[in-house]
Every structure is written in structure tokens, then in C-alpha cells.
Write a protein that holds these residues in place. Structure first.
Motif, PDB file in Angstrom:
ATOM      1  N   GLN A  25      77.947  15.060  81.163  1.00  0.00           N
ATOM      2  CA  GLN A  25      77.248  13.550  80.805  1.00  0.00           C
ATOM      3  C   GLN A  25      76.062  13.445  80.501  1.00  0.00           C
ATOM      4  O   GLN A  25      75.691  12.280  80.366  1.00  0.00           O
ATOM      5  CB  GLN A  25      77.623  12.787  82.137  1.00  0.00           C
ATOM      6  N   VAL A  26      75.276  14.355  79.943  1.00  0.00           N
ATOM      7  CA  VAL A  26      74.000  14.099  79.365  1.00  0.00           C
ATOM      8  C   VAL A  26      74.047  14.484  77.848  1.00  0.00           C
ATOM      9  O   VAL A  26      74.316  15.698  77.240  1.00  0.00           O
ATOM     10  CB  VAL A  26      72.930  15.159  80.031  1.00  0.00           C
ATOM     11  N   GLU A  27      73.954  13.272  77.102  1.00  0.00           N
ATOM     12  CA  GLU A  27      73.944  13.495  75.555  1.00  0.00           C
ATOM     13  C   GLU A  27      72.559  14.002  75.083  1.00  0.00           C
ATOM     14  O   GLU A  27      72.212  14.808  74.203  1.00  0.00           O
ATOM     15  CB  GLU A  27      74.643  12.384  74.997  1.00  0.00           C
ATOM     16  N   LYS A  28      71.704  13.348  75.772  1.00  0.00           N
ATOM     17  CA  LYS A  28      69.953  13.204  75.460  1.00  0.00           C
ATOM     18  C   LYS A  28      69.336  13.297  76.622  1.00  0.00           C
ATOM     19  O   LYS A  28      69.638  12.878  77.475  1.00  0.00           O
ATOM     20  CB  LYS A  28      69.596  12.141  74.428  1.00  0.00           C
ATOM     21  N   TYR A  29      68.095  14.024  76.299  1.00  0.00           N
ATOM     22  CA  TYR A  29      67.106  13.905  77.545  1.00  0.00           C
ATOM     23  C   TYR A  29      65.992  13.177  76.919  1.00  0.00           C
ATOM     24  O   TYR A  29      65.764  13.153  75.715  1.00  0.00           O
ATOM     25  CB  TYR A  29      66.718  15.311  77.853  1.00  0.00           C
ATOM     26  N   LEU A  30      65.500  12.309  77.932  1.00  0.00           N
ATOM     27  CA  LEU A  30      64.206  11.856  77.696  1.00  0.00           C
ATOM     28  C   LEU A  30      62.821  12.537  78.220  1.00  0.00           C
ATOM     29  O   LEU A  30      62.612  12.721  79.123  1.00  0.00           O
ATOM     30  CB  LEU A  30      64.179  10.280  78.276  1.00  0.00           C
ATOM     31  N   ILE A  31      62.202  12.767  77.006  1.00  0.00           N
ATOM     32  CA  ILE A  31      61.095  13.626  77.286  1.00  0.00           C
ATOM     33  C   ILE A  31      59.688  12.815  77.308  1.00  0.00           C
ATOM     34  O   ILE A  31      59.596  11.842  76.131  1.00  0.00           O
ATOM     35  CB  ILE A  31      60.886  14.826  76.096  1.00  0.00           C
ATOM     36  N   ARG A  32      58.985  12.924  78.145  1.00  0.00           N
ATOM     37  CA  ARG A  32      57.669  12.162  78.309  1.00  0.00           C
ATOM     38  C   ARG A  32      56.531  13.199  78.248  1.00  0.00           C
ATOM     39  O   ARG A  32      56.427  14.127  79.171  1.00  0.00           O
ATOM     40  CB  ARG A  32      57.741  11.284  79.450  1.00  0.00           C
ATOM     41  N   TYR A  33      55.582  13.035  77.565  1.00  0.00           N
ATOM     42  CA  TYR A  33      54.379  13.482  77.509  1.00  0.00           C
ATOM     43  C   TYR A  33      53.020  12.757  77.210  1.00  0.00           C
ATOM     44  O   TYR A  33      53.012  12.089  76.257  1.00  0.00           O
ATOM     45  CB  TYR A  33      54.188  14.752  76.355  1.00  0.00           C
ATOM     46  N   GLU A  34      52.315  12.413  78.320  1.00  0.00           N
ATOM     47  CA  GLU A  34      51.303  11.439  78.271  1.00  0.00           C
ATOM     48  C   GLU A  34      51.802  10.140  78.001  1.00  0.00           C
ATOM     49  O   GLU A  34      52.770   9.842  78.665  1.00  0.00           O
ATOM     50  CB  GLU A  34      50.240  12.107  77.232  1.00  0.00           C
ATOM     51  N   GLU A  35      51.479   9.451  76.797  1.00  0.00           N
ATOM     52  CA  GLU A  35      51.936   8.436  76.439  1.00  0.00           C
ATOM     53  C   GLU A  35      53.205   8.333  75.292  1.00  0.00           C
ATOM     54  O   GLU A  35      53.549   7.541  75.081  1.00  0.00           O
ATOM     55  CB  GLU A  35      50.789   7.650  75.778  1.00  0.00           C
ATOM     56  N   GLU A  36      53.564   9.545  75.099  1.00  0.00           N
ATOM     57  CA  GLU A  36      54.663   9.719  74.059  1.00  0.00           C
ATOM     58  C   GLU A  36      55.961  10.032  74.795  1.00  0.00           C
ATOM     59  O   GLU A  36      55.956  10.388  75.739  1.00  0.00           O
ATOM     60  CB  GLU A  36      54.541  10.971  73.243  1.00  0.00           C
ATOM     61  N   ALA A  37      57.059   9.215  74.301  1.00  0.00           N
ATOM     62  CA  ALA A  37      58.265   9.374  74.773  1.00  0.00           C
ATOM     63  C   ALA A  37      59.428   9.644  73.650  1.00  0.00           C
ATOM     64  O   ALA A  37      59.335   8.947  72.750  1.00  0.00           O
ATOM     65  CB  ALA A  37      58.776   8.215  75.843  1.00  0.00           C
ATOM     66  N   PHE A  38      60.245  10.511  73.701  1.00  0.00           N
ATOM     67  CA  PHE A  38      61.285  10.352  72.616  1.00  0.00           C
ATOM     68  C   PHE A  38      62.587  11.246  73.320  1.00  0.00           C
ATOM     69  O   PHE A  38      62.492  11.844  74.279  1.00  0.00           O
ATOM     70  CB  PHE A  38      60.869  11.210  71.437  1.00  0.00           C
ATOM     71  N   TYR A  39      63.668  10.987  72.544  1.00  0.00           N
ATOM     72  CA  TYR A  39      65.015  11.810  72.921  1.00  0.00           C
ATOM     73  C   TYR A  39      64.947  13.189  72.314  1.00  0.00           C
ATOM     74  O   TYR A  39      64.700  13.180  71.374  1.00  0.00           O
ATOM     75  CB  TYR A  39      66.148  11.022  72.606  1.00  0.00           C
ATOM     76  N   GLU A  40      65.430  14.049  73.383  1.00  0.00           N
ATOM     77  CA  GLU A  40      65.688  15.556  72.820  1.00  0.00           C
ATOM     78  C   GLU A  40      67.114  15.981  73.201  1.00  0.00           C
ATOM     79  O   GLU A  40      67.568  15.647  74.267  1.00  0.00           O
ATOM     80  CB  GLU A  40      64.587  16.495  73.179  1.00  0.00           C
ATOM     81  N   THR A  41      67.720  16.587  72.148  1.00  0.00           N
ATOM     82  CA  THR A  41      69.220  16.783  72.425  1.00  0.00           C
ATOM     83  C   THR A  41      69.059  18.528  72.750  1.00  0.00           C
ATOM     84  O   THR A  41      68.265  19.245  72.579  1.00  0.00           O
ATOM     85  CB  THR A  41      69.944  16.740  71.285  1.00  0.00           C
TER      86      THR A  41
END
Length: 812
Positions: free
Chosen positions: A102-118
Motif C-alpha cells: 500500500q505504499v505508492e511513494k515514499y516521502l523523503i526528507r533531508y534538512e529542509e528538502e522534501a519530495f516523493y520517491e518511488t
């Protein structure tokens, strides 16, 4: 001698420009087609060819049997990997890989950056010891020895860290399984190799939620989510090992599967066969791209057919011009030329034509490459200098084409007898004319069969497009809930979205039609045991989702927001499941539906029966399906039904609503109907390929037909002149010149129809739901081929019919 052959070849080329142009253009089109297709085939067969000891690496698959139905998957239960290594000395190493359900994308956070990664995968520490990756940073052997370690792709590294080293950096990875912090211990080059595993990053298996929930399980019957890879000793016999697996599995499985209503066995798949030849159903938890060896055979056949058509053109036009070159052959033989020397001369001419065609073909393939890449979703290049592995194939094409196109004309031309030539009694042998007619028929058999196939495929794809799927996928936008926080706030997000009048309804679910559903089980009804039950998929959804999707109610009712008790004991099922439980849609209401899990029986009450709907593509038969309603969250997708008149403005509004509720997460969406189309991507590609090949085959065939019609008109100029003097009309002469060719095309139609009928019948069997074979497409294909051929011939015939008869009669 060879230099002399080349001079003669170029001299004849310049002397007969029209003849040479038709031949070279036809060959160039055929060779361009072959170049593109071979490039694609070489790309496909290169998958998983890079692994060290790849011949000794296998994936363990599972075959499930539910009653009379059997399904093969590429996955296994969690404990199998460790047990198979411990119990069989021929297994050197094993490793598991799993995608979080049930995970289509992961939310990746590094410092102030945040984006989705499949495409994030959880793997064992031994993963990189079994499978080979090119590491740019880190130690492949020990990079995942500890929990909460991660290996990322070079693309992901550049996105996060630019040109700086990734080693030692920490990332927060969030999904429905929670938020976890991983330390980067390695970077691999994603584009270095072709693989059936499409991953952007790997996480150590024993990390947080996934480790606790799945990797520690001892369940052998269920939880078949893990892709298990084993490396065998060089002297091990994989067939012997596979033969031991059923008895070995029984020792761990016991009667667990039988109690749950199914049986299972394991099998081995060679690593190099997974992409193209896997027996496993790719719709079950696919972890990357999958190919089909059948499509490669089809592509290869298409390339051969089109090149064959081009070579037939060359043979026909060369033999048709034989009388023009007869005096040249006679004089050469009189002055001492041997037949072998003449063969060398004519084959050299063919080679020159082919080499020129190759140069043009390379340019044509470069022009067609963007379309070809879009069609196949590829990123291929046909530059011979950067793709040197194509060069041997190009040399093979040159030799094959030169031999196929030139050998028969060379044999025929070199067989002329000088006495017959100078007496003017050479003529054209009946066998040669019949041979030429036969080759024209063969060309159009291929061309008409391709037209017929293209029409049938188009009808089936129209059927797929227009079939009532049992729900409404139009004007719906899907918002993945990719973190626990987003899932927990879905009700707030729903309220915000509904403030926009352009959004009609919003519903939440764990799965929606067209995506892989992990939740399948054996369900049984009143008076049944688990072994008598029905295999079915289940989904958690809220009441608004069932209403928004327009599932048709056959009997009973759907979930009601006013009846909270529905969340505890009620279920809504489809017709297939109701029948499988031993009920009719009418008698199912109020009846129990049960399943067993680890010795425990769980009971639900059926409150409604939905009309069957296609939760998978039309390739698969409709399976049982049941809905549950949960108030406890955990829903993976929010789906909104919207007005589609202003999508740009609407999406901007939806993004604002998302950011208001989830300010720390990026906004992501996709369209429901576009997702459904992905289920038919291979079929759409085949459809595009056949249309492309059909157009090319017809064009090349008509080029040859034009050349033959031209020579036929030239050969009969005096006859045409006499007929015109005696009062023949233009229509009479056009009919005279066209009749022979039209008859040949009708013969081709008669032969091609049963061949295309059989081939298309076999193709339609790939769909459980398909059209009845439409008889009219074969008639339409024949009429279309005749019209195109008639137009091609008539153009030249009209020119001949309009010529001055006096001029023709004065010719020597």
C-alpha cells in the motif's frame, strides 16, 4: 576485377536512376525497420545479463491452486529465504526483497528538502552479495549489515546532495508504515545495467515497521510478498533442487494452506529469464519492468517480413529489366566472361545498392527513433559509433539482404545464352514470369494480413475503451496518501476539497481498480469449509467511495454513514463472490461470509451485492471482491470526482487545499483513467507497432508495384499504340495494364485471410473478455489493399494510356 565490378555497378545505377531509386528506397525502408527493431531486441535481451555468476542465480516463485484455478507468482513467504539456505547445501546464499504494501511513494526528507520517491525496496543484508550493482560509493558487501542503513541511486544522490558525497548523510523516510531515519551507506549507478528490479533506493530489512511486521513472521501459508533470490553452487543441479521443494515445503507448511482453502508449491526461475520468460503473473506485486518474449518474436517476424518485401521488390524489378541488360550479358560472354564472373558482377551491384540503402536507412531510423521510443517507452539510440554492439547485426543485414535480393537475379541474368540474345529470341521464360507473380502475391499476403491484424486489434482496443467496467473512472483524480500523517488527516483534507464547487464527491480507499491488491484470501459461506471457499480480493473503503464510483447495487444496500455498526461486522460483495459463497445475489443478504487466519475464524455479514466490475484488466476473469468499512484510518488513496472544464484551475485549488492540511508534504496526483490505460500498455504498443509495420509494408509493396507497372507499360508501348489507333479508350488501356496485378492481389487476399484469422484468434485469447472475430475486417482489408494497389498501378497506366500512339509505333 572488383574495382571493375564497382565501376559497372555505379555506371548502371546512374544510367537507370528511376529503377535504382525504387530499389534503394525500398531496401532502405526495410533496413531501417530492421535496425530499429534489432536495437530494441538487443536492449530487451540485455536485462539481468550483468550479474556475477548470473547463470547460477534463481528466483523462487510460488504456484497457488484455488480449486481448479492455478496462479503463479514470483513471490514467496518471508521465512523461505533463510530456510532454503540452511536446509540445502547447494544454496550458497539467499536474499529477500519486498515492497511495502500500500505504499505508492515514499516521502523523503533531508534538512529542509522534501519530495516523493518511488520504488523503495526493503532487502536483506545479503542482497548485494547475490545480485550485482555498480557502486559509486560505499562497500556493496557490508553496506546493509545494520538496521536503518540505506543505499540510494546516483540520481537520488544528485537530487539530494548535488556533487557532494552521500555517505554518512541521514534521510527521513516516511510512509504509511511510519517515519524512520536511515543512514546512507552506499550509492549505486542506476543506469549502468538493465534489470527487472526497478529501484531508486534500498533499505535494510530489519528496520522499524516493515521489519517488525513482516520480516520476523514465521507464517508459511500467507504473507507471500517477498521476492527470494538464491545463488547456487556451480555444480548444483537446479532441476534436482526444484524437485525436492514440494516435500520440503510440506515439512514447514503442514496443513496450514489446506485449512485456508488452497495449496501451493515453489519453483525456480533463472535470473536471466525473469524479464522476458517469467511464468509468474506480472500483475502480482511487480517490482519493475517486464517484457514478453512473444513480443520479441513478433517484432523479429515483422522486421523479417518487411525486409523480405523489400528484397522481393529488388528481385522483381531486376528480373523485369532482364531484357534491357541481355545484350550486355551476351557481349560479355562472347568476349570470354565466365558465368562466375557475371555472378560476381551482379552480386557486386546488389551490394552497392544495399550499402547505399544502409546509409539512407541509418538516417531514416534516426528520424523514426523518437516515435519508436515513445511507442515502447524506451530511450534507445541507433548511432553505430556509440552502440557498437549493433554493428555486427548491421553487417549481417547487409550480407543477408545482398544474398536474398541479389542471388536469384544474378543466377537468372548470368544464365542467358548469347545465341538467343542476338537472334532476338530470348523473351522471358514462363517460369520467371510465374516466379515474379508468386513474389508479388507473397508481398501482398504479408501486407493484407497486417492490415487485417491491425483492424482486429483496433476493434479489440475500442472494445476495451468502450466496455462498461462496472464503475465510472472518468473525471476522477487520485491523491495518494503517502504518510501516516496524511492518512490520519484525510477527513480534514476531504472537507477542504469539498469546499470547491467543482469537486462533486470525495472518497477514500486502500485500493482502487487497476492497481495491485495485496489483500486476497479464501472466503467461504454458510455450510462451507475453507477448502470449499472462493478466492477473492478485499478492500477497505469508506461509504462515499462506493457511491462516488457508481458501483451498481444488485441487492441489499451499501455501507451507511448512519450505521456505525457496519464498520464491525458488515461487508459488501460482488456477484462473483456471492455465487462462490453458495448464494444468489438475492439470498446473500444477511448471510455470513467467513475466513480463517492462523486457526482463528472471522465472520462478517453480507449487507449488499454489487454488480460485477472489472477490478483488473479485461485480460483477467472477474474474481470475487469484498469491501469492508474501517473507521480506523489506514486508507491509502483519496479520490475526487470533479468537473473537468477547468482542470488547470481545479488542480491549483486542490493543491492549495492539500498544502493547508499537509503543509510539510508535496502535492501529488494522477488521473484515474490514465492509470487504467497502463494495464493495456503492451497491447497499445502492439497496436501501434502493427499499424506502423502495416503502413511500411504497404508503402514498400506499392513501390515495387509501381516499378513493375512502369516496366509493363514500357514493354507494351507498341501494343498500347496499336490499340489506341484502333479506338481503345484510356479506360480500356488502364484496365488492360491493371487487370493482371489486381488478380494477383485478390489471390493474396484469399490466402492471407485464413492465416490472419488464425493469428488474431490466438491473440484475442490473451483477453478473457474480447470481441467476436469481426468478419467484415477481412473484407475491408482486401478492398483497401486493392484500392491502394489500383491507385498505384493506375497512375502509371494512365500515363501510358495518354501517350502519343504515333511515337510508340515509330519506336524500333
Amino acid at each position: 576485377m572488383w574495382l571493375n565490378y564497382l565501376k559497372i555497378a555505379f555506371r548502371n545505377l546512374l544510367k537507370n536512376k528511376a529503377f535504382a531509386g525504387i530499389n534503394i528506397l525500398g531496401l532502405a525502408m526495410g533496413l531501417a525497420c530492421c535496425l530499429l527493431i534489432v536495437t530494441y531486441i538487443l536492449d530487451a535481451v540485455s536485462y539481468d545479463s550483468h550479474h556475477k555468476d548470473g547463470d547460477h542465480i534463481y528466483r523462487v516463485g510460488t504456484e497457488f491452486t484455488f480449486g481448479e484455478n492455478a496462479t503463479k507468482t514470483g513471490s514467496t513467504p518471508s521465512p523461505l529465504a533463510r530456510a532454503i539456505k540452511e536446509d540445502f547445501p547447494e544454496v550458497l546464499e539467499s536474499a529477500r526483497l519486498v515492497q511495502a504494501p500500500q505504499v505508492e511513494k515514499y516521502l523523503i526528507r533531508y534538512e529542509e528538502e522534501a519530495f516523493y520517491e518511488t520504488s523503495g525496496m526493503h532487502v536483506d543484508s545479503t542482497y548485494f552479495q547475490v545480485l550485482t550493482y555498480r557502486f559509486l560509493e560505499g562497500d556493496a558487501k557490508h553496506c546493509l549489515d545494520a538496521p536503518f542503513q540505506a543505499v540510494i541511486s546516483d540520481e537520488m544522490s544528485r537530487k539530494l546532495f548535488g556533487q557532494a558525497s552521500a555517505i554518512g548523510k541521514t534521510l527521513k523516510v516516511e510512509s504509511l508504515w511510519g517515519e524512520e531515519t536511515f543512514k546512507v551507506t552506499g550509492v549505486f549507478e542506476k543506469g549502468a545495467y538493465k534489470s527487472h528490479i526497478e529501484a531508486n533506493f534500498f533499505m535494510s530489512a530489519m528496520s522499524g515497521g516493515m521489519g517488525a511486521r513482516f520480516y520476523r513472521t514465521t507464517e508459511w501459508a500467507g504473507n507471500n510478498l517477498f521476492f527470494t533470490y538464491i545463488k547456487l553452487r556451480p555444480d548444483a543441479d537446479p532441476e534436482a533442487l526444484e524437485a525436492k521443494l514440494p516435500e520440503w515445503l510440506d515439512g514447514y507448511l503442514g496443513n496450514q494452506a489446506e485449512q485456508m482453502g488452497f495449496s501451493k508449491v515453489h519453483f525456480l526461475e533463472p535470473l536471466k529469464d525473469i524479464y522476458l520468460k517469467s511464468e509468474a503473473d506480472s500483475s502480482f506485486a511487480a517490482i519493475g519492468p517486464s517484457g514478453d518474449i512473444t513480443y520479441l518474436y513478433l517484432l523479429g517476424s515483422l522486421a523479417i517480413f518487411i525486409l523480405l518485401i523489400a528484397c522481393i521488390n529488388f528481385m522483381n524489378l531486376t528480373t523485369a529489366k532482364a531484357t534491357i541488360r541481355a545484350h550486355e550479358v551476351g557481349i560479355r560472354k562472347v568476349v570470354g566472361a565466365t558465368r562466375r564472373a557475371l555472378l560476381g558482377q551482379f552480386m557486386t551491384e546488389t551490394l552497392v545498392f544495399t550499402l547505399i540503402a544502409v546509409v539512407i536507412a541509418h538516417g531514416l531510423s534516426e528520424l523514426a527513433l523518437p516515435y519508436f521510443n515513445r511507442l515502447f517507452g524506451a530511450s534507445m539510440e541507433v548511432d553505430l559509433w556509440t552502440n557498437m554492439h549493433i554493428l555486427p547485426w548491421m553487417l549481417l543485414f547487409i550480407l543477408f539482404t545482398t544474398f536474398l535480393a541479389g542471388f536469384y537475379p544474378a543466377i537468372y541474368l548470368s544464365s542467358f545464352r548469347p545465341v538467343s540474345i542476338f537472334k532476338g529470341t530470348l523473351g522471358q521464360k514462363l517460369s520467371v514470369r510465374q516466379m515474379r507473380k508468386g513474389l508479388v502475391v507473397l508481398q501482398f499476403i504479408i501486407s493484407i494480413a497486417l492490415i487485417q491484424g491491425a483492424l482486429v486489434i483496433n476493434e479489440q482496443m475500442e472494445y476495451v475503451k468502450n466496455t462498461n467496467l462496472g464503475f465510472d473512472a472518468s473525471t476522477k483524480i487520485i491523491l495518494p496518501l503517502s504518510s501516516n500523517e496524511a492518512a490520519d488527516k484525510y477527513k480534514s483534507l476531504k472537507q477542504e476539497l469539498l469546499k470547491d464547487a467543482r469537486i462533486r464527491e470525495v472518497g477514500a480507499t486502500t485500493h482502487y481498480p487497476g492497481i495491485y491488491n495485496i489483500n486476497d484470501m479464501i472466503l467461504f459461506g454458510e455450510g462451507q469449509a475453507a477448502r470449499d471457499g472462493r478466492h477473492a480480493f478485499t478492500t477497505y473503503a469508506e461509504p462515499d467511495y462506493l457511491d462516488m464510483m457508481d458501483f451498481e447495487l444488485v441487492s441489499g444496500r451499501k455501507f451507511s454513514k448512519d450505521r456505525v455498526a457496519d464498520t464491525m461486522v458488515s461487508t459488501v460483495v460482488n456477484e462473483t463472490l456471492a455465487k462462490g459463497l453458495g448464494y444468489t445475489p438475492e439470498t446473500a443478504i444477511g448471510k455470513p461470509m467467513s475466513f480463517e487466519w492462523q486457526g482463528q475464524r472471522v465472520d462478517y455479514t453480507i449487507i449488499g451485492v454489487l454488480k460485477d466490475f472489472h477490478h483488473e484488466s479485461l485480460h483477467q476473469e472477474i474474481d470475487g471482491y469484498g469491501f469492508f468499512w474501517s473507521l480506523n484510518g489506514g486508507l491509502s488513496y483519496l479520490i475526487a470526482e470533479v468537473e473537468s472544464s477547468d482542470l488547470s484551475g481545479l488542480l491549483t485549488s486542490m493543491e492549495k487545499s492539500w498544502q493547508q492540511v499537509n503543509p510539510d508534504e508535496p502535492f501529488a496526483y494522477h488521473f484515474f483513467d490514465e492509470n487504467l490505460e497502463k494495464s493495456y500498455l503492451p497491447d497499445l504498443r502492439i497496436s501501434g507497432l502493427i499499424r506502423w509495420g502495416t503502413g511500411l509494408a504497404i508503402l514498400i509493396s506499392c513501390l515495387g508495384l509501381l516499378g513493375l507497372a512502369t516496366f509493363a507499360a514500357e514493354r507494351r508501348m507498341k501494343e498500347i499504340g496499336v490499340r489506341k489507333v484502333l479506338g481503345a479508350s484510356v479506360e480500356n488501356i488502364v484496365g488492360l495494364l491493371s487487370r493482371e496485378f489486381i488478380i494477383l492481389i485478390v489471390i493474396a487476399l484469399v490466402i492471407s485471410t485464413p492465416l490472419a484469422w488464425y493469428a488474431m484468434t490466438q491473440w484475442l485469447q490473451n483477453f478473457h473478455y474480447h470481441i467476436d472475430m469481426p468478419w467484415w475486417v477481412f473484407l475491408v482489408a482486401g478492398i483497401l489493399a486493392i484500392l491502394v494497389a489500383a491507385a498505384t498501378i493506375s497512375w502509371q497506366a494512365i500515363q501510358a494510356a495518354r501517350s502519343n500512339p504515333v511515337k510508340a509505333l515509330r519506336m524500333d
